[in-house]
Design a protein around this motif. Sequence first.
Motif, PDB file in Angstrom:
ATOM      1  N   LEU A  94       0.829  -1.205   0.000  1.00 25.32           N
ATOM      2  CA  LEU A  94       0.000   0.000   0.000  1.00 25.32           C
ATOM      3  C   LEU A  94       0.863   1.254   0.000  1.00 25.32           C
ATOM      4  O   LEU A  94       0.597   2.208  -0.755  1.00 25.32           O
ATOM      5  N   GLU A  95       1.888   1.257   0.841  1.00 18.39           N
ATOM      6  CA  GLU A  95       2.747   2.433   0.912  1.00 18.39           C
ATOM      7  C   GLU A  95       3.531   2.637  -0.383  1.00 18.39           C
ATOM      8  O   GLU A  95       3.701   3.780  -0.842  1.00 18.39           O
ATOM      9  N   GLU A  96       3.994   1.538  -0.986  1.00 16.09           N
ATOM     10  CA  GLU A  96       4.692   1.663  -2.268  1.00 16.09           C
ATOM     11  C   GLU A  96       3.775   2.270  -3.328  1.00 16.09           C
ATOM     12  O   GLU A  96       4.183   3.149  -4.101  1.00 16.09           O
ATOM     13  N   LEU A  97       2.528   1.803  -3.375  1.00 17.62           N
ATOM     14  CA  LEU A  97       1.589   2.331  -4.356  1.00 17.62           C
ATOM     15  C   LEU A  97       1.248   3.787  -4.058  1.00 17.62           C
ATOM     16  O   LEU A  97       1.107   4.606  -4.982  1.00 17.62           O
ATOM     17  N   ALA A  98       1.106   4.123  -2.783  1.00 11.45           N
ATOM     18  CA  ALA A  98       0.824   5.510  -2.424  1.00 11.45           C
ATOM     19  C   ALA A  98       1.953   6.435  -2.884  1.00 11.45           C
ATOM     20  O   ALA A  98       1.711   7.517  -3.424  1.00 11.45           O
ATOM     21  N   ARG A  99       3.196   6.000  -2.672  1.00 13.18           N
ATOM     22  CA  ARG A  99       4.329   6.824  -3.110  1.00 13.18           C
ATOM     23  C   ARG A  99       4.343   6.978  -4.629  1.00 13.18           C
ATOM     24  O   ARG A  99       4.649   8.059  -5.152  1.00 13.18           O
ATOM     25  N   ALA A 100       4.019   5.908  -5.328  1.00  3.66           N
ATOM     26  CA  ALA A 100       4.083   5.928  -6.795  1.00  3.66           C
ATOM     27  C   ALA A 100       2.964   6.753  -7.424  1.00  3.66           C
ATOM     28  O   ALA A 100       3.081   7.156  -8.587  1.00  3.66           O
ATOM     29  N   THR A 101       1.887   7.004  -6.688  1.00  8.00           N
ATOM     30  CA  THR A 101       0.727   7.687  -7.250  1.00  8.00           C
ATOM     31  C   THR A 101       0.430   9.023  -6.578  1.00  8.00           C
ATOM     32  O   THR A 101      -0.656   9.584  -6.775  1.00  8.00           O
ATOM     33  N   ARG A 106      -5.175   8.482  -0.463  1.00  9.73           N
ATOM     34  CA  ARG A 106      -5.161   9.196   0.820  1.00  9.73           C
ATOM     35  C   ARG A 106      -4.899   8.285   2.019  1.00  9.73           C
ATOM     36  O   ARG A 106      -5.614   8.297   3.022  1.00  9.73           O
ATOM     37  N   LEU A 107      -3.850   7.531   1.927  1.00  6.03           N
ATOM     38  CA  LEU A 107      -3.413   6.686   3.031  1.00  6.03           C
ATOM     39  C   LEU A 107      -2.919   7.562   4.170  1.00  6.03           C
ATOM     40  O   LEU A 107      -2.077   8.440   3.978  1.00  6.03           O
ATOM     41  N   ASN A 108      -3.452   7.349   5.361  1.00  9.45           N
ATOM     42  CA  ASN A 108      -2.901   8.037   6.540  1.00  9.45           C
ATOM     43  C   ASN A 108      -2.424   7.005   7.551  1.00  9.45           C
ATOM     44  O   ASN A 108      -2.614   5.809   7.379  1.00  9.45           O
ATOM     45  N   MET A 206     -10.402   1.314  -7.447  1.00  2.80           N
ATOM     46  CA  MET A 206     -10.505   1.770  -8.832  1.00  2.80           C
ATOM     47  C   MET A 206      -9.126   2.018  -9.439  1.00  2.80           C
ATOM     48  O   MET A 206      -8.934   1.802 -10.650  1.00  2.80           O
ATOM     49  N   LEU A 207      -8.168   2.422  -8.634  1.00  4.99           N
ATOM     50  CA  LEU A 207      -6.797   2.582  -9.127  1.00  4.99           C
ATOM     51  C   LEU A 207      -6.226   1.231  -9.550  1.00  4.99           C
ATOM     52  O   LEU A 207      -5.625   1.094 -10.631  1.00  4.99           O
ATOM     53  N   LEU A 208      -6.414   0.208  -8.717  1.00  2.87           N
ATOM     54  CA  LEU A 208      -5.934  -1.132  -9.060  1.00  2.87           C
ATOM     55  C   LEU A 208      -6.634  -1.653 -10.318  1.00  2.87           C
ATOM     56  O   LEU A 208      -6.002  -2.254 -11.199  1.00  2.87           O
ATOM     57  N   LEU A 209      -7.948  -1.423 -10.411  1.00  3.55           N
ATOM     58  CA  LEU A 209      -8.694  -1.893 -11.572  1.00  3.55           C
ATOM     59  C   LEU A 209      -8.245  -1.166 -12.837  1.00  3.55           C
ATOM     60  O   LEU A 209      -8.070  -1.776 -13.897  1.00  3.55           O
ATOM     61  N   GLU A 210      -8.049   0.121 -12.725  1.00  5.38           N
ATOM     62  CA  GLU A 210      -7.600   0.898 -13.886  1.00  5.38           C
ATOM     63  C   GLU A 210      -6.257   0.393 -14.392  1.00  5.38           C
ATOM     64  O   GLU A 210      -6.056   0.218 -15.611  1.00  5.38           O
TER      65      GLU A 210
END
Length: 478
Positions: A94-101, A106-108, A206-210
Motif C-alpha cells: 500500500l505504501e509503495e503504491l501511495a508513493r508511486a501515485t 489518501r493513506l494516513n 478503482m486505481l488497481l482496476l484501472e
Amino acid sequence: MEEGRPAAQPEDPLDEVQEPVTATADVVICGAGIAGISAAYHLSLRKPSLRILLVDSGPPLGLTSDKSTEAYRNWWPGPDGAMVRLMNRSIDLLEELARATGNAFRLNRRGYLYVTADPERAETLLQAAEQTAREGAGPVRRHTGSPGDPPYLPSPPEGFEGLPDGVDAFLDPGLIRRRFPYLTDQAVAVFHVRRCGWLSAHRLGMLLLEQARARGVAFRSARLVGVEVRGGRVQAVRLSVPGGEETVATGCLVNAAGPFLREVARMLDVELPVFCELHCKVMFPDVEGVIPRDAPLIIGADPLQLPWSEEERDLLQEMGRSELLGVLPGGAHLRPEGGPESPYVLMLWPYATRPVDPVFPIPEDPLFPEVVLRGLTTLIPGLRIYISRMPRPAVDGGYYVRTPENRPLIGPLPVAGAYVIGALSGFGIMAAMGAGELLAAHILGEGLPDYAPAFTLDRYERPDYRARLHAWGETWQL
C-alpha cells in the motif's frame, strides 16, 4: 456470483465500454470486490500476457468493499505471527503504491487507540502488544508519566511517512487524561497502535482496476452460474448474461465471490468452512465537535452493559430485544470521516455476530444507531449530548465472511485449476494487496512466503492445526 444485488446503473462507465466475453481466458476471476480486483492486478502485473476475465453481476466494489471503515492495522496478535507478516507485507505494498501515485487513495497513519478501564484487560493488552512486537509489528514503548518515559510522537492527520511503528502504551491515568482529554476518566490504559490508519477504499480499488485494465484485464458484467470440471480439473465456466448463457473455456478459476464464497465453491463440489456475519456502520454529523478531527480510530476494549432506564428495559423486552439488556462484547469503535472541515464520524459496534445468510439489500435494524451511540458514550462521555437528540444518521454495511479462527483463505482448492481468495473478515481492504500478491504466486508457481501455509484450505487437514483450533483465543476481529 452475487445474487440479489441491484443491477449496475447505465451511467457506470464500465457499462459503456463493455468487452465482449472471449471464447477462452487463461484466468476467470469471479467477484470484482477488492479481493478479486487485487488478484487481477497482481496477476497482470507479474504476467501481462495472461488473458484475465473479471466477472461480477454488479459494478466493481459495489457490494461490500465500499461499505467498510476503510481502515488498516498490523496489530494482529496470534499463535504464529502469520497475520502480522501478511499485514506488514500488504501495508508495504500500500505504501509503495501511495508513493508511486502521489497518495491517490489518501493513506494516513493516525493509528488505533485501544482503551480499557479494566486493569486486568490492560495487562492482557500489554501482553498482546509484547507478542505482536516479537512477531514483527514493532516495539512497545511504555508511558507511565515518569521522567524516563520514551518520547511520544503524535500522529498527524494526513500522510504516513516518518512515523513510528509498534505501540505506545499509556499506563498512567493522569497521563491519559492529558494526552486524550476526550476519553473517559475511567480509562486505566490506552494503547496507541501506530502502523494503522485508513484510506479511501474506493479510490484504491478503482486505481488497481484501472491499472489492471491497462494491462489487458477484461471486465464483464455477468453472473457465474456453473463450472465445468472434467478429470478433476477446471475446463470452463458458464456465465449468465443478458439474453442467455455464455461459456468461457478456462483452466483457472478464482473464487473471489465475497459473501457468496460458499455458493461458488459448491459449483466445484467443495465445501468451505466459512460463514457470514452482518456488520453495519453508522455515519452521523458530530455537530458539537465532540470528536477531534485529527483523532485516531478509537476502540473500546471492554464488554459493556448499557444503562437503560426501567421504561426502556420494559420496552426492549416487549420488542423481543432482550439481548440488548445483558453484557455486550467490547469492540465499539469510531473515527472521524472526511477532512478538517467535515463534521462526520463513523461509528461501529459488532455486538451481534451470529451467522446469517447474506441478503441484499441488508436488513435494517432501527435500534442500531442508538445502541452504538450509547455504547460509545462509555468510551467518550461527550457523546452523551446526542442521546436525546442524535442528528439523522446514515446506516450501511455488509457481510464479514469468516473462517472459524478468523483467518483468510488464499490458495488452491482441491479441484485442479481452482483457487480461492476470501474470508477476509473485516480486513479485506487492509489485506487485499498482500492477499492478491500471495494468490498470484500460487497460480503462477512462484516462491511462496513463509506465512502462505497459514492461509491455504488444506491447513484444516493438518493434525497440529486442528489441535490448535480447539485452544484458539481472541481472533482480534472488530
